[in-house]
Scaffold this motif. Sequence first.
Motif, PDB file in Angstrom:
ATOM      1  N   SER A  10       1.688   0.163   5.364  1.00 14.70           N
ATOM      2  CA  SER A  10       1.035  -1.008   4.753  1.00 14.70           C
ATOM      3  C   SER A  10      -0.286  -1.366   5.432  1.00 14.70           C
ATOM      4  N   SER A  11      -0.878  -0.398   6.128  1.00 19.57           N
ATOM      5  CA  SER A  11      -2.204  -0.627   6.687  1.00 19.57           C
ATOM      6  C   SER A  11      -3.295  -0.506   5.631  1.00 19.57           C
ATOM      7  N   ARG A  12      -2.975   0.179   4.524  1.00 16.94           N
ATOM      8  CA  ARG A  12      -4.008   0.446   3.513  1.00 16.94           C
ATOM      9  C   ARG A  12      -3.377   0.477   2.119  1.00 16.94           C
ATOM     10  N   GLY A  13      -4.231   0.477   1.107  1.00 14.03           N
ATOM     11  CA  GLY A  13      -3.825   0.774  -0.266  1.00 14.03           C
ATOM     12  C   GLY A  13      -2.723  -0.124  -0.823  1.00 14.03           C
ATOM     13  N   ILE A  14      -1.784   0.490  -1.512  1.00  9.99           N
ATOM     14  CA  ILE A  14      -0.713  -0.252  -2.192  1.00  9.99           C
ATOM     15  C   ILE A  14       0.135  -1.020  -1.175  1.00  9.99           C
ATOM     16  N   GLY A  15       0.382  -0.407  -0.027  1.00  6.89           N
ATOM     17  CA  GLY A  15       1.189  -1.068   0.996  1.00  6.89           C
ATOM     18  C   GLY A  15       0.532  -2.336   1.507  1.00  6.89           C
ATOM     19  N   ALA A  16      -0.781  -2.276   1.744  1.00  7.31           N
ATOM     20  CA  ALA A  16      -1.503  -3.453   2.239  1.00  7.31           C
ATOM     21  C   ALA A  16      -1.483  -4.571   1.192  1.00  7.31           C
ATOM     22  N   ASN A  32       3.806  -1.744   8.808  1.00  5.10           N
ATOM     23  CA  ASN A  32       3.932  -0.435   9.486  1.00  5.10           C
ATOM     24  C   ASN A  32       2.720   0.446   9.178  1.00  5.10           C
ATOM     25  N   TYR A  33       2.343   1.222  10.175  1.00  6.97           N
ATOM     26  CA  TYR A  33       1.262   2.204   9.984  1.00  6.97           C
ATOM     27  C   TYR A  33       1.575   3.418  10.839  1.00  6.97           C
ATOM     28  N   ARG A  34       0.884   4.522  10.545  1.00  8.93           N
ATOM     29  CA  ARG A  34       1.088   5.731  11.354  1.00  8.93           C
ATOM     30  C   ARG A  34       0.021   5.865  12.426  1.00  8.93           C
ATOM     31  N   SER A  35      -1.278   5.741  12.048  1.00  8.63           N
ATOM     32  CA  SER A  35      -2.330   5.957  13.047  1.00  8.63           C
ATOM     33  C   SER A  35      -3.481   4.961  12.965  1.00  8.63           C
ATOM     34  N   ASN A  36      -3.622   4.275  11.831  1.00  6.48           N
ATOM     35  CA  ASN A  36      -4.798   3.420  11.633  1.00  6.48           C
ATOM     36  C   ASN A  36      -4.506   1.985  12.094  1.00  6.48           C
ATOM     37  N   ASN A  87       6.996   2.798   1.153  1.00  9.83           N
ATOM     38  CA  ASN A  87       5.692   3.022   0.521  1.00  9.83           C
ATOM     39  C   ASN A  87       4.908   4.173   1.146  1.00  9.83           C
ATOM     40  N   ALA A  88       5.109   4.444   2.449  1.00  8.10           N
ATOM     41  CA  ALA A  88       4.312   5.485   3.123  1.00  8.10           C
ATOM     42  C   ALA A  88       4.439   6.803   2.354  1.00  8.10           C
ATOM     43  N   GLY A  89       3.308   7.415   2.087  1.00 13.65           N
ATOM     44  CA  GLY A  89       3.332   8.677   1.362  1.00 13.65           C
ATOM     45  C   GLY A  89       2.042   9.435   1.580  1.00 13.65           C
ATOM     46  N   VAL A  90       2.120  10.745   1.493  1.00 10.80           N
ATOM     47  CA  VAL A  90       0.930  11.579   1.678  1.00 10.80           C
ATOM     48  C   VAL A  90       0.863  12.664   0.605  1.00 10.80           C
ATOM     49  N   LEU A  91      -0.358  13.118   0.381  1.00  9.78           N
ATOM     50  CA  LEU A  91      -0.543  14.347  -0.381  1.00  9.78           C
ATOM     51  C   LEU A  91      -1.644  15.142   0.298  1.00  9.78           C
ATOM     52  N   ASN A 140      11.485   1.827  -3.553  1.00 10.69           N
ATOM     53  CA  ASN A 140      10.857   3.098  -3.188  1.00 10.69           C
ATOM     54  C   ASN A 140       9.612   3.324  -4.041  1.00 10.69           C
ATOM     55  N   LEU A 141       8.557   3.866  -3.425  1.00 14.28           N
ATOM     56  CA  LEU A 141       7.334   4.179  -4.173  1.00 14.28           C
ATOM     57  C   LEU A 141       7.426   5.591  -4.719  1.00 14.28           C
ATOM     58  N   SER A 142       7.620   5.640  -6.026  1.00 18.18           N
ATOM     59  CA  SER A 142       7.580   6.926  -6.714  1.00 18.18           C
ATOM     60  C   SER A 142       6.233   7.025  -7.427  1.00 18.18           C
ATOM     61  N   ARG A 186       7.123   3.521 -10.168  1.00 13.80           N
ATOM     62  CA  ARG A 186       6.335   4.744 -10.359  1.00 13.80           C
ATOM     63  C   ARG A 186       4.904   4.321 -10.666  1.00 13.80           C
ATOM     64  N   ALA A 187       4.031   4.516  -9.665  1.00 14.54           N
ATOM     65  CA  ALA A 187       2.630   4.156  -9.857  1.00 14.54           C
ATOM     66  C   ALA A 187       1.889   5.277 -10.592  1.00 14.54           C
ATOM     67  N   GLY A 188       0.843   4.881 -11.303  1.00 13.71           N
ATOM     68  CA  GLY A 188      -0.006   5.869 -11.986  1.00 13.71           C
ATOM     69  C   GLY A 188      -1.250   6.137 -11.157  1.00 13.71           C
ATOM     70  N   PHE A 189      -2.421   6.195 -11.809  1.00 16.50           N
ATOM     71  CA  PHE A 189      -3.665   6.441 -11.074  1.00 16.50           C
ATOM     72  C   PHE A 189      -4.177   5.116 -10.515  1.00 16.50           C
ATOM     73  N   ILE A 190      -4.050   4.936  -9.208  1.00 21.98           N
ATOM     74  CA  ILE A 190      -4.391   3.672  -8.566  1.00 21.98           C
ATOM     75  C   ILE A 190      -5.565   3.905  -7.613  1.00 21.98           C
ATOM     76  N   THR A 192      -7.061   3.952  -4.523  1.00 21.80           N
ATOM     77  CA  THR A 192      -6.796   3.871  -3.068  1.00 21.80           C
ATOM     78  C   THR A 192      -7.439   5.100  -2.405  1.00 21.80           C
ATOM     79  N   ASP A 193      -7.304   5.142  -1.073  1.00 23.56           N
ATOM     80  CA  ASP A 193      -7.844   6.271  -0.298  1.00 23.56           C
ATOM     81  C   ASP A 193      -7.107   7.579  -0.556  1.00 23.56           C
ATOM     82  N   MET A 194      -5.914   7.472  -1.155  1.00 18.85           N
ATOM     83  CA  MET A 194      -5.058   8.657  -1.254  1.00 18.85           C
ATOM     84  C   MET A 194      -5.751   9.833  -1.951  1.00 18.85           C
ATOM     85  N   HIS A 195      -6.571   9.533  -2.958  1.00 16.81           N
ATOM     86  CA  HIS A 195      -7.197  10.611  -3.726  1.00 16.81           C
ATOM     87  C   HIS A 195      -8.209  11.383  -2.882  1.00 16.81           C
ATOM     88  N   ALA A 196      -8.813  10.685  -1.898  1.00 16.22           N
ATOM     89  CA  ALA A 196      -9.735  11.381  -0.989  1.00 16.22           C
ATOM     90  C   ALA A 196      -8.964  12.392  -0.144  1.00 16.22           C
TER      91      ALA A 196
HETATM   92  P1  NAP Z   1      -2.999   5.463   1.003  1.00 20.39           P
HETATM   93  O1  NAP Z   1      -4.046   4.505   0.581  1.00 20.39           O
HETATM   94  O2  NAP Z   1      -3.373   6.877   1.309  1.00 20.39           O
HETATM   95  O3  NAP Z   1      -2.246   4.832   2.290  1.00 20.39           O
HETATM   96  C1  NAP Z   1      -1.185   5.550   2.861  1.00 20.39           C
HETATM   97  C2  NAP Z   1      -0.462   4.650   3.836  1.00 20.39           C
HETATM   98  O4  NAP Z   1       0.694   5.359   4.337  1.00 20.39           O
HETATM   99  C3  NAP Z   1      -1.305   4.295   5.054  1.00 20.39           C
HETATM  100  O5  NAP Z   1      -0.952   2.982   5.420  1.00 20.39           O
HETATM  101  C4  NAP Z   1      -0.831   5.304   6.113  1.00 20.39           C
HETATM  102  O6  NAP Z   1      -0.972   4.826   7.462  1.00 20.39           O
HETATM  103  C5  NAP Z   1       0.625   5.397   5.760  1.00 20.39           C
HETATM  104  N1  NAP Z   1       1.317   6.607   6.200  1.00 20.39           N
HETATM  105  C6  NAP Z   1       1.060   7.896   5.851  1.00 20.39           C
HETATM  106  N2  NAP Z   1       1.934   8.724   6.461  1.00 20.39           N
HETATM  107  C7  NAP Z   1       2.752   7.940   7.202  1.00 20.39           C
HETATM  108  C8  NAP Z   1       3.843   8.201   8.073  1.00 20.39           C
HETATM  109  N3  NAP Z   1       4.281   9.462   8.279  1.00 20.39           N
HETATM  110  N4  NAP Z   1       4.437   7.161   8.678  1.00 20.39           N
HETATM  111  C9  NAP Z   1       4.015   5.888   8.488  1.00 20.39           C
HETATM  112  N5  NAP Z   1       2.993   5.582   7.670  1.00 20.39           N
HETATM  113  C10 NAP Z   1       2.359   6.601   7.050  1.00 20.39           C
HETATM  114  O7  NAP Z   1      -1.811   5.556  -0.070  1.00 20.39           O
HETATM  115  P2  NAP Z   1      -1.541   4.723  -1.424  1.00 20.39           P
HETATM  116  O8  NAP Z   1      -2.338   5.325  -2.498  1.00 20.39           O
HETATM  117  O9  NAP Z   1      -1.600   3.271  -1.168  1.00 20.39           O
HETATM  118  O10 NAP Z   1      -0.031   5.170  -1.715  1.00 20.39           O
HETATM  119  C11 NAP Z   1       1.086   4.406  -1.319  1.00 20.39           C
HETATM  120  C12 NAP Z   1       2.312   4.973  -2.006  1.00 20.39           C
HETATM  121  O11 NAP Z   1       2.140   4.928  -3.427  1.00 20.39           O
HETATM  122  C13 NAP Z   1       2.585   6.446  -1.650  1.00 20.39           C
HETATM  123  O12 NAP Z   1       3.970   6.654  -1.546  1.00 20.39           O
HETATM  124  C14 NAP Z   1       2.036   7.189  -2.851  1.00 20.39           C
HETATM  125  O13 NAP Z   1       2.656   8.442  -3.031  1.00 20.39           O
HETATM  126  C15 NAP Z   1       2.356   6.213  -3.964  1.00 20.39           C
HETATM  127  N6  NAP Z   1       1.516   6.433  -5.144  1.00 20.39           N
HETATM  128  C16 NAP Z   1       0.155   6.267  -5.074  1.00 20.39           C
HETATM  129  C17 NAP Z   1      -0.603   6.504  -6.212  1.00 20.39           C
HETATM  130  C18 NAP Z   1      -2.095   6.342  -6.244  1.00 20.39           C
HETATM  131  O14 NAP Z   1      -2.730   6.666  -7.282  1.00 20.39           O
HETATM  132  N7  NAP Z   1      -2.716   5.836  -5.192  1.00 20.39           N
HETATM  133  C19 NAP Z   1       0.032   6.920  -7.401  1.00 20.39           C
HETATM  134  C20 NAP Z   1       1.394   7.076  -7.414  1.00 20.39           C
HETATM  135  C21 NAP Z   1       2.144   6.815  -6.283  1.00 20.39           C
HETATM  136  P3  NAP Z   1      -2.387   4.976   8.304  1.00 20.39           P
HETATM  137  O15 NAP Z   1      -3.328   3.949   7.736  1.00 20.39           O
HETATM  138  O16 NAP Z   1      -2.005   4.681   9.709  1.00 20.39           O
HETATM  139  O17 NAP Z   1      -2.871   6.363   8.051  1.00 20.39           O
END
Ligand code: NAP
Length: 248
Positions: A10-16, A32-36, A87-91, A140-142, A186-190, A192-196
């Motif tokens: 929850s340091s960024r994006g949907i979690g924040a 909660n955060y991992r590194s930021n 919510n934490a998720g990576v791609l 759960n974030l799907s 289940r989120a769609g195209f949101i 956030t930083d994830m796409h980068a």
């Molecule tokens: P995001 O902006 O990339 O932020 C990811 C967050 O997860 C950051 O707070 C990061 O922490 C944290 N994180 C990553 N790996 C972790 C780990 N191993 N342990 C603890 N924290 C961790 O992501 P977002 O787009 O908001 O996505 C949030 C959720 O929504 C994800 O599950 C994603 O799959 C889902 N989702 C997103 C989209 C979309 O379009 N954005 C669409 C569908 C589903 P740091 O800041 O410390 O790196």
Amino acid sequence: MDEAIIITGSSRGIGAATALLASRRNYAVCVNYRSNRDAAQQVVDAILKQGGRAVAIQADVSVESDVIRLFDSCEESLGKPRAVVNNAGVLESQMRFEHMQVDRWRRVMDTNIIGTFLCAREAVRRMSTRNGGAGGAIVNLSSGAARLGSPGEYVDYAATKGAIDTLTVGLAKEVAAEGIRVNAVRAGFIYTDMHASGGEPGRVDRLKDTIPMRRGGSPEEVSEAILWLLSDAASYVTGTFIDVTGGR
Ligand code: NAP
């Protein structure tokens, strides 16, 4: 007295956005955060500024000892969590399936699947009435990717979200009589930083014409669905999904 909530990543994006809304709905928020660390602290500061309670706790959700420490720290500083958002998720970089390396699959599965499993397990251990807990709710974030598969981009990521969907259904039934509801968004195209991290910061704008609503979504729009599922307004809702996808 406000109830404690743990929101992973929850340091960024949907979690924040979810952390800020949870605070406005009277939760004491474990950010909660991992590194930021700086980003997590900014979320905490914003919550304190709006009169709420929050702490930032570093933990990698894919590491069992970190997850146990995360829940212990939350209990010590804010109280036993009554709500957990996985919510934490990576791609990783967009690529065809046949080019993916096994190390990448393990990284994506470690955070998205093992991380969600570990936090859900810890939540059940502490919230289930069967274990002396007071009940609670898990969201759960799907992703729409669980239905669509993300071909040519990240089939591995999509498959982790499929696993989260199955976990949601099974765990919901397992703990339904123990005071715990388990649902997923289940989120769609949101935006956030994830796409980068997938190598395409402008991905939502490129694809927005494929969305029936012809626009990407905001993290705040996703957080509204999460908070509704956690709330008493959803008291008879478990094992189900809300698609926040603009109709996609
Ligand atoms: P995001 O902006 O990339 O932020 C990811 C967050 O997860 C950051 O707070 C990061 O922490 C944290 N994180 C990553 N790996 C972790 C780990 N191993 N342990 C603890 N924290 C961790 O992501 P977002 O787009 O908001 O996505 C949030 C959720 O929504 C994800 O599950 C994603 O799959 C889902 N989702 C997103 C989209 C979309 O379009 N954005 C669409 C569908 C589903 P740091 O800041 O410390 O790196």
